[in-house]
Design a protein around this motif. Structure first.
Motif, PDB file in Angstrom:
ATOM      1  N   ARG A  29      -6.427 -45.113  -9.527  1.00 21.89           N
ATOM      2  CA  ARG A  29      -7.455 -44.370  -9.992  1.00 21.89           C
ATOM      3  C   ARG A  29      -8.888 -45.830  -9.770  1.00 21.89           C
ATOM      4  O   ARG A  29     -10.156 -44.799 -10.861  1.00 21.89           O
ATOM      5  CB  ARG A  29      -7.127 -44.004 -11.770  1.00 21.89           C
ATOM      6  CG  ARG A  29      -5.591 -43.273 -11.531  1.00 21.89           C
ATOM      7  CD  ARG A  29      -5.063 -43.231 -12.584  1.00 21.89           C
ATOM      8  NE  ARG A  29      -3.963 -41.968 -12.975  1.00 21.89           N
ATOM      9  CZ  ARG A  29      -3.440 -42.105 -13.959  1.00 21.89           C
ATOM     10  NH1 ARG A  29      -3.469 -42.042 -14.961  1.00 21.89           N
ATOM     11  NH2 ARG A  29      -2.537 -41.240 -13.585  1.00 21.89           N
ATOM     12  N   GLN A  50     -18.999 -53.268 -13.868  1.00 24.45           N
ATOM     13  CA  GLN A  50     -19.094 -51.633 -13.361  1.00 24.45           C
ATOM     14  C   GLN A  50     -17.127 -51.829 -13.418  1.00 24.45           C
ATOM     15  O   GLN A  50     -16.827 -50.949 -14.079  1.00 24.45           O
ATOM     16  CB  GLN A  50     -19.137 -51.448 -11.831  1.00 24.45           C
ATOM     17  CG  GLN A  50     -18.924 -49.702 -11.111  1.00 24.45           C
ATOM     18  CD  GLN A  50     -19.382 -49.707 -10.039  1.00 24.45           C
ATOM     19  OE1 GLN A  50     -19.945 -50.459  -9.223  1.00 24.45           O
ATOM     20  NE2 GLN A  50     -18.076 -48.797  -9.143  1.00 24.45           N
ATOM     21  N   SER A 102     -11.256 -50.753 -18.305  1.00 23.95           N
ATOM     22  CA  SER A 102     -11.260 -50.749 -20.249  1.00 23.95           C
ATOM     23  C   SER A 102     -10.890 -49.111 -19.825  1.00 23.95           C
ATOM     24  O   SER A 102     -10.216 -48.587 -21.122  1.00 23.95           O
ATOM     25  CB  SER A 102     -12.910 -50.877 -20.589  1.00 23.95           C
ATOM     26  OG  SER A 102     -13.442 -52.401 -20.348  1.00 23.95           O
ATOM     27  N   ASP A 103     -11.869 -48.652 -19.496  1.00 20.01           N
ATOM     28  CA  ASP A 103     -12.032 -46.805 -19.764  1.00 20.01           C
ATOM     29  C   ASP A 103     -10.374 -46.595 -19.656  1.00 20.01           C
ATOM     30  O   ASP A 103      -9.235 -45.729 -20.282  1.00 20.01           O
ATOM     31  CB  ASP A 103     -12.888 -45.540 -18.996  1.00 20.01           C
ATOM     32  CG  ASP A 103     -12.830 -44.532 -19.354  1.00 20.01           C
ATOM     33  OD1 ASP A 103     -12.557 -44.045 -20.337  1.00 20.01           O
ATOM     34  OD2 ASP A 103     -12.914 -43.477 -18.101  1.00 20.01           O
ATOM     35  N   LEU A 104      -9.318 -46.689 -18.398  1.00 20.05           N
ATOM     36  CA  LEU A 104      -8.774 -45.826 -17.754  1.00 20.05           C
ATOM     37  C   LEU A 104      -6.997 -47.163 -19.015  1.00 20.05           C
ATOM     38  O   LEU A 104      -6.126 -46.594 -19.010  1.00 20.05           O
ATOM     39  CB  LEU A 104      -8.111 -47.012 -16.255  1.00 20.05           C
ATOM     40  CG  LEU A 104      -9.311 -46.333 -15.208  1.00 20.05           C
ATOM     41  CD1 LEU A 104      -9.379 -46.829 -13.318  1.00 20.05           C
ATOM     42  CD2 LEU A 104      -8.641 -44.914 -14.860  1.00 20.05           C
ATOM     43  N   ARG A 155     -13.209 -44.546  -8.790  1.00 17.24           N
ATOM     44  CA  ARG A 155     -15.023 -44.890  -9.608  1.00 17.24           C
ATOM     45  C   ARG A 155     -15.013 -45.705  -9.195  1.00 17.24           C
ATOM     46  O   ARG A 155     -16.120 -45.976  -9.899  1.00 17.24           O
ATOM     47  CB  ARG A 155     -14.183 -44.844 -11.185  1.00 17.24           C
ATOM     48  CG  ARG A 155     -13.664 -43.361 -11.775  1.00 17.24           C
ATOM     49  CD  ARG A 155     -12.894 -43.426 -13.135  1.00 17.24           C
ATOM     50  NE  ARG A 155     -14.114 -43.631 -14.371  1.00 17.24           N
ATOM     51  CZ  ARG A 155     -14.042 -43.739 -15.355  1.00 17.24           C
ATOM     52  NH1 ARG A 155     -12.182 -43.340 -15.967  1.00 17.24           N
ATOM     53  NH2 ARG A 155     -14.830 -44.611 -15.975  1.00 17.24           N
ATOM     54  N   ASN A 167      -7.373 -47.859 -21.411  1.00 20.47           N
ATOM     55  CA  ASN A 167      -7.461 -47.479 -23.167  1.00 20.47           C
ATOM     56  C   ASN A 167      -6.973 -46.186 -22.799  1.00 20.47           C
ATOM     57  O   ASN A 167      -7.403 -45.473 -23.228  1.00 20.47           O
ATOM     58  CB  ASN A 167      -9.188 -47.123 -23.822  1.00 20.47           C
ATOM     59  CG  ASN A 167      -9.152 -46.732 -24.755  1.00 20.47           C
ATOM     60  OD1 ASN A 167      -8.215 -47.205 -25.558  1.00 20.47           O
ATOM     61  ND2 ASN A 167      -9.804 -46.940 -25.230  1.00 20.47           N
ATOM     62  N   THR A 168      -6.168 -46.196 -22.943  1.00 15.31           N
ATOM     63  CA  THR A 168      -4.795 -44.925 -22.522  1.00 15.31           C
ATOM     64  C   THR A 168      -3.634 -45.293 -23.197  1.00 15.31           C
ATOM     65  O   THR A 168      -3.169 -46.099 -23.223  1.00 15.31           O
ATOM     66  CB  THR A 168      -4.734 -43.923 -21.189  1.00 15.31           C
ATOM     67  OG1 THR A 168      -3.325 -45.041 -20.812  1.00 15.31           O
ATOM     68  CG2 THR A 168      -5.715 -43.501 -20.615  1.00 15.31           C
ATOM     69  N   PHE A 192      -6.821 -54.971 -24.234  1.00 14.62           N
ATOM     70  CA  PHE A 192      -5.749 -54.013 -23.746  1.00 14.62           C
ATOM     71  C   PHE A 192      -4.532 -54.813 -23.587  1.00 14.62           C
ATOM     72  O   PHE A 192      -3.464 -53.423 -23.250  1.00 14.62           O
ATOM     73  CB  PHE A 192      -6.395 -52.866 -23.135  1.00 14.62           C
ATOM     74  CG  PHE A 192      -7.951 -52.675 -22.640  1.00 14.62           C
ATOM     75  CD1 PHE A 192      -8.209 -51.682 -23.923  1.00 14.62           C
ATOM     76  CD2 PHE A 192      -8.810 -52.772 -22.553  1.00 14.62           C
ATOM     77  CE1 PHE A 192      -8.968 -51.445 -23.733  1.00 14.62           C
ATOM     78  CE2 PHE A 192     -10.142 -52.923 -22.381  1.00 14.62           C
ATOM     79  CZ  PHE A 192     -10.345 -51.511 -23.230  1.00 14.62           C
ATOM     80  N   GLU A 209     -16.218 -51.743 -17.712  1.00 14.82           N
ATOM     81  CA  GLU A 209     -16.336 -50.539 -17.673  1.00 14.82           C
ATOM     82  C   GLU A 209     -15.308 -49.462 -17.145  1.00 14.82           C
ATOM     83  O   GLU A 209     -14.322 -48.615 -17.763  1.00 14.82           O
ATOM     84  CB  GLU A 209     -17.568 -49.501 -17.552  1.00 14.82           C
ATOM     85  CG  GLU A 209     -18.495 -48.463 -18.544  1.00 14.82           C
ATOM     86  CD  GLU A 209     -19.527 -47.682 -17.641  1.00 14.82           C
ATOM     87  OE1 GLU A 209     -19.605 -47.003 -17.237  1.00 14.82           O
ATOM     88  OE2 GLU A 209     -20.657 -49.093 -16.793  1.00 14.82           O
ATOM     89  N   VAL A 210     -15.103 -49.301 -16.224  1.00 13.61           N
ATOM     90  CA  VAL A 210     -13.917 -47.960 -15.442  1.00 13.61           C
ATOM     91  C   VAL A 210     -12.417 -49.035 -15.576  1.00 13.61           C
ATOM     92  O   VAL A 210     -11.956 -47.935 -15.801  1.00 13.61           O
ATOM     93  CB  VAL A 210     -14.287 -48.403 -13.637  1.00 13.61           C
ATOM     94  CG1 VAL A 210     -12.887 -47.524 -12.894  1.00 13.61           C
ATOM     95  CG2 VAL A 210     -15.485 -47.684 -13.606  1.00 13.61           C
TER      96      VAL A 210
END
Length: 340
Positions: free
Chosen positions: A298, A329, A335-337, A302, A339-340, A268, A332-333
């Protein structure tokens, strides 16, 4: 929650609690707490110095040490993002009457010749430089380790100029494990050191000032003046000794987890895994849509806690209480945040 805000969030282990419960105690203001005395002697010996003094916090330990090497009205040189400059709420100036001048930081990469050129000799009208402060490992430098050769060069400069060298060694244990440099090798290069037992090692509280016997005698007076005189503090000293005896070598696990996190988040564009040497993972968000406070907020929603150190810099810290499940955990969290 997966808590990666700091390595200060750890809880005492069962073995540490047992050591605390069984600690022999006395009155440390009178100097007769045997557990404190033993810890101080042990830590001083680890670093090859004559004496050490237990203090309730890293900030107090740093400020006592600075007052030992910089007289009121004297000057301290440090990096602009050094802990003693940035995170100790002006204590050097307010409590020690110390004037601070800084160099532009580049983490653990110190330009010794540039620092040498900043030193001011005694004599009107300049403020004379009395000491230089080095941070090992470097907090805002992402846990970077100042190379031994760099410190040796800086020591030679300090000797030539007749000034002191202080080490803010809150996480010097991590540098020791990462580079294999002995604590005694580090100790030989500094006039004073502060070392922390609650960062990484897992003790609930406590730091020590390390130096000559003469300096530590003076340090005891300054500690009392600052309100740091403690009584049956052997209960806390026992936790620190347990941490040194049982939780120092395991810092390799924290370093490995930090590297895994850095490698997972590197796609990222917020971290270079090669720069992650110890247990700190700084995220550079200067080119990302999210700023650090937003990312932290954010992530917390989570179940992942991280620190917003600067507007565009977030920090993750691995530690004793962070297991593989929590690490996964967090990856994962985040990486998701990101990846925007």
């Amino acid at each position: 929650m997966a808590d990666l805000r700091s390595d200060t969030v750890t809880r005492p282990t069962a073995g540490m609690r047992d050591a605390m419960a069984k600690a022999a105690v006395g009155d440390d203001v009178f100097g007769d707490d045997p557990t404190v005395n033993a810890l101080e002697a042990h830590v001083a010996a680890l670093f090859g110095h004559e004496a050490a003094l237990f203090a309730p916090s890293g900030t107090m330990a740093n400020q006592i040490a600075l007052q030992l090497v910089v007289p009121p009205g004297g000057e301290l040189l440090a990096g602009a993002d050094a802990h003693v400059v940035t995170y100790e709420v002006g204590a050097a100036a307010m409590l020690g009457g110390i004037s601070t001048r800084t160099w532009q930081p580049d983490g653990a990469a110190l330009d010794v010749e540039r620092i040498a050129g900043m030193i001011r000799p005694a004599g009107y009208p300049s403020v004379p430089t009395a000491a230089i402060a080095v941070e090992q490992t470097h907090n805002l430098g992402g846990g970077g380790v100042v190379p031994l050769a760099t410190i040796q060069h800086l020591r030679a400069v300090a000797d030539k100029q007749g000034i002191a060298l202080h080490c803010d060694g809150a996480r010097i244990w991590h540098a020791h494990i990462a580079d294999g440099v002995t604590l005694a090798e580090y100790g030989a290069l500094f006039d004073t050191l502060s070392v922390c037992l609650s960062k990484g090692l897992g003790a609930p509280v406590g730091s020590l000032i390390i130096g000559s016997r003469e300096k530590i005698t003076k340090a005891r007076v300054i500690r009392k003046r600052l309100g740091g005189g403690m009584r049956q503090v052997g209960i806390l000293a026992a936790a620190g000794r347990y941490a040194l005896d049982n939780q120092l070598q395991r810092l390799t696990e924290d370093h490995e987890r930090a590297r895994i996190i850095a490698e997972a988040l590197s796609p990222f564009g917020v971290i270079d895994p090669e720069r992650v040497r110890t247990n700190l993972v700084p995220l550079d968000l200067s080119k990302h849509d999210l700023d650090a406070p937003t990312l932290a907020a954010r992530a917390a929603e989570r179940g992942v806690l991280i620190a917003a150190m600067l507007p565009r810099t977030a920090r993750l810290v691995t530690h004793l209480d962070l297991n593989d499940e929590a690490m996964d955990q967090a990856i994962e969290v985040l990486s998701d945040l990101l990846n925007t």
